[in-house]
Design a protein around this motif. Structure first.
Motif, mmCIF file in Angstrom:
data_model
loop_
_atom_site.group_PDB
_atom_site.id
_atom_site.type_symbol
_atom_site.label_atom_id
_atom_site.label_comp_id
_atom_site.label_asym_id
_atom_site.label_seq_id
_atom_site.Cartn_x
_atom_site.Cartn_y
_atom_site.Cartn_z
ATOM 1 N N ALA A 1 -62.968 23.488 -84.840
ATOM 2 C CA ALA A 1 -62.092 22.344 -84.567
ATOM 3 C C ALA A 1 -60.761 22.511 -85.302
ATOM 4 N N LEU A 2 -60.842 23.005 -86.528
ATOM 5 C CA LEU A 2 -59.625 23.221 -87.322
ATOM 6 C C LEU A 2 -58.723 24.264 -86.664
ATOM 7 N N GLU A 3 -59.323 25.403 -86.263
ATOM 8 C CA GLU A 3 -58.520 26.475 -85.663
ATOM 9 C C GLU A 3 -57.908 26.003 -84.341
ATOM 10 N N GLY B 1 -54.990 23.938 -85.165
ATOM 11 C CA GLY B 1 -53.901 24.824 -85.550
ATOM 12 C C GLY B 1 -53.026 24.338 -86.690
ATOM 13 N N ARG B 2 -53.341 23.185 -87.245
ATOM 14 C CA ARG B 2 -52.577 22.666 -88.401
ATOM 15 C C ARG B 2 -53.570 22.144 -89.432
ATOM 16 N N PRO B 3 -53.182 22.142 -90.733
ATOM 17 C CA PRO B 3 -54.126 21.649 -91.751
ATOM 18 C C PRO B 3 -54.549 20.218 -91.461
ATOM 19 N N LEU B 4 -55.812 19.921 -91.706
ATOM 20 C CA LEU B 4 -56.336 18.579 -91.485
ATOM 21 C C LEU B 4 -56.872 18.022 -92.802
ATOM 22 N N VAL B 5 -57.171 16.738 -92.790
ATOM 23 C CA VAL B 5 -57.819 16.116 -93.951
ATOM 24 C C VAL B 5 -59.324 16.316 -93.784
ATOM 25 N N VAL B 6 -59.976 16.793 -94.835
ATOM 26 C CA VAL B 6 -61.403 17.104 -94.769
ATOM 27 C C VAL B 6 -62.163 16.076 -95.608
ATOM 28 N N LYS B 7 -63.129 15.401 -94.993
ATOM 29 C CA LYS B 7 -63.866 14.348 -95.697
ATOM 30 C C LYS B 7 -65.370 14.538 -95.555
ATOM 31 N N ALA B 8 -66.053 14.658 -96.679
ATOM 32 C CA ALA B 8 -67.519 14.636 -96.655
ATOM 33 C C ALA B 8 -67.941 13.304 -96.052
ATOM 34 N N ARG C 1 -59.835 25.288 -94.777
ATOM 35 C CA ARG C 1 -61.064 26.097 -94.596
ATOM 36 C C ARG C 1 -61.921 26.037 -95.857
ATOM 37 N N ALA C 2 -61.268 26.168 -97.018
ATOM 38 C CA ALA C 2 -62.012 26.151 -98.283
ATOM 39 C C ALA C 2 -62.702 24.799 -98.473
ATOM 40 N N ALA C 3 -61.994 23.721 -98.090
ATOM 41 C CA ALA C 3 -62.578 22.378 -98.265
ATOM 42 C C ALA C 3 -63.800 22.204 -97.371
ATOM 43 N N ILE C 4 -63.729 22.755 -96.158
ATOM 44 C CA ILE C 4 -64.879 22.686 -95.243
ATOM 45 C C ILE C 4 -66.070 23.421 -95.861
#
Ligand code: AMP
Ligand code: GLY
Length: 420
Positions: free
Chosen positions: A130-132, A135-142, A161-164
């Motif tokens: 979904a991130l790729e 194509g732009r950085p997203l907010v990642v939430k557990a 990617r690291a946050a995921i």
């Protein structure tokens, strides 16, 4: 009053000063609970439903207010209601507003509540894809409760990617079994609180907190280093818009799911160029927003919370709200939000007054009866005045009268609303 933070200190204090309230028990409370007029601490943990239920029965408690999210998500309100008690705080079903970001997002979409676009994922491959694709950085939430540590506002794709990977690494336990990715929004943030009786709601004045540890709003996120209210960011028209576009539809959507939400809905809003957007919902009061707001609320508060618990807010007197400005500054232990030491004596010559309050948070009583530090955010000093300059001057003046080893606080709380 269930809980032991600064939020619960201020709620207990506010309830105890309402006419008709004989005694407030705070379980477990903290090192300052017994100094609050009309309040007594009870050594029962917030995650001990049997102990809490028994204490309520023994004392014929007429209203239980649950402060923190964890016991709400674990079903404490359901358990106490099953015993016939009047409880302010949603059941485990309603607490999902905070306890599952995915669930809350789905509810918002269903209700047409404005919020950031999102993608849910239960495994890293789906999330990365979904991130790729985006194509732009997203907010990642557990997805679950992660004590404020489960959100990364990624600046780069690599960081996202690291946050995921981190969410799925097990670091957040069950809270990291799934996640949501969100579009990144921008704008100032404001906290709005709605007291709900299942059908109707009353809004409190908007508040703004300072989440970062450092002055100039820099450094790591914390639970909140200070706050002020009413936040001019959201004027009467803005608050009305939040009611119509966010709070009323959310409560209606809860009802449509068969959820009788009796407690507070805390909407964390971002005021974007396109209008208010919900960043997060919580099923409890904000901390330190609660400490900031309580001194502004009138003596009807106990009746209003009880009416929410009974599902009859229409029978309650209107909640009066003082016209002044309220300022709150948190005194934290050295090292917060990282590891802190505890057990340092707290010394105070501050004399609370009509417009100045000292609320303990991360503190406890030593066996000899003296208060010592026992957490990251140790104390909240709160003051009210006709304008924010005077309110902050008074709060900082009060803070100068309290001391413990390593006391740390921001000197610029409320910089948005201060002229000096
Ligand atoms: P939370 O832990 O949900 O309170 O999120 C922590 C912080 O992350 C929020 O207070 C915001 O500053 C930021 N944040 C959360 N979601 C977004 C978003 N969609 N866009 C930009 N910032 C966000
Ligand atoms: N002050 C932010 C919170 O309570 O989540």
């Amino acid at each position: 009053m269930v809980g032991g933070g600064g939020r619960e200190s201020s709620l207990g204090w506010a309830l105890a000063r309402c006419p008709g309230v004989e005694q407030v028990w705070i379980a477990p409370g903290n090192g300052g609970s017994d100094d609050l007029p009309g309040c007594r601490s009870l050594a029962i943990a917030e995650n001990d439903p049997d102990g809490l239920a028994a204490a309520c029965r023994e004392r014929a408690v007429e209203l239980v207010v649950v402060g923190p999210e964890a016991p709400l998500a674990a079903g404490l309100a359901d358990r106490l209601r099953a015993e016939g008690l009047a409880v302010f705080g949603p059941g485990a079903d309603g607490a999902r507003l905070e306890a599952s970001k995915q669930w809350a997002k789905a509810l918002m979409v269903e209700a047409g509540v404005p919020t950031a676009g999102y993608w849910a994922a239960a495994d890293p491959a789906t999330a990365l894809e979904a991130l790729e694709r985006h194509g732009r950085p997203l907010v990642v939430k557990a997805d679950g409760l992660a004590a404020g540590k489960g959100v990364t506002v990624a600046e780069t794709m690599e960081e996202a990617r690291a946050a995921i990977e981190e969410v799925f690494s097990g670091r957040f336990g069950a809270a990291g079994a799934s996640l949501v990715l969100e579009e990144k929004l921008s704008g100032p943030e404001v906290s709005v609180f709605a007291l709900c009786d299942g059908q109707r709601l009353v809004l409190l004045p908007p508040a703004q907190d300072h989440k970062r540890i450092g002055e100039g709003d820099t450094g790591p996120n914390t639970g909140g280093m200070g706050a002020y209210a009413p936040a001019p960011l959201l004027d009467a028209a803005g608050l009305e818009r939040a009611r119509l576009e966010v709070l009323e539809p959310t409560l209606a959507a809860l009802r449509a799911r068969g959820i009788d939400y009796r407690g507070v809905i805390y909407a964390g809003l971002m005021l974007t160029a396109e209008g208010p957007r919900v960043i997060e919902f919580n099923c409890r009061f904000g901390d330190p927003e609660c400490e900031t707001l309580m001194p502004l609320l009138g003596p009807e508060l106990a009746r209003v919370l009880q009416a929410c618990a009974f599902g009859e807010l229409d029978q309650a007197p209107a909640l009066s709200i003082a016209a002044g400005c309220s300022a709150c500054v948190i005194a934290a232990a050295a090292g917060y939000p990282g590891m802190v030491r505890s057990g340092d004596p707290i010394r105070s010559t501050l004399v609370p007054g009509e417009n100045l309050q000292l609320f303990h948070a991360g503190s406890r009583r030593d066996p000899d009866g003296s208060a010592v530090t026992a957490g990251g955010r140790v104390l909240a000093v709160v003051a009210q005045a006709d304008d924010f300059d005077a309110a902050f001057a008074q709060a900082y003046g009060g803070l100068a009268q309290v001391h413990f080893e390593g006391i740390t606080y921001r000197r610029d709380i409320g910089h948005q609303v201060r002229r000096r």
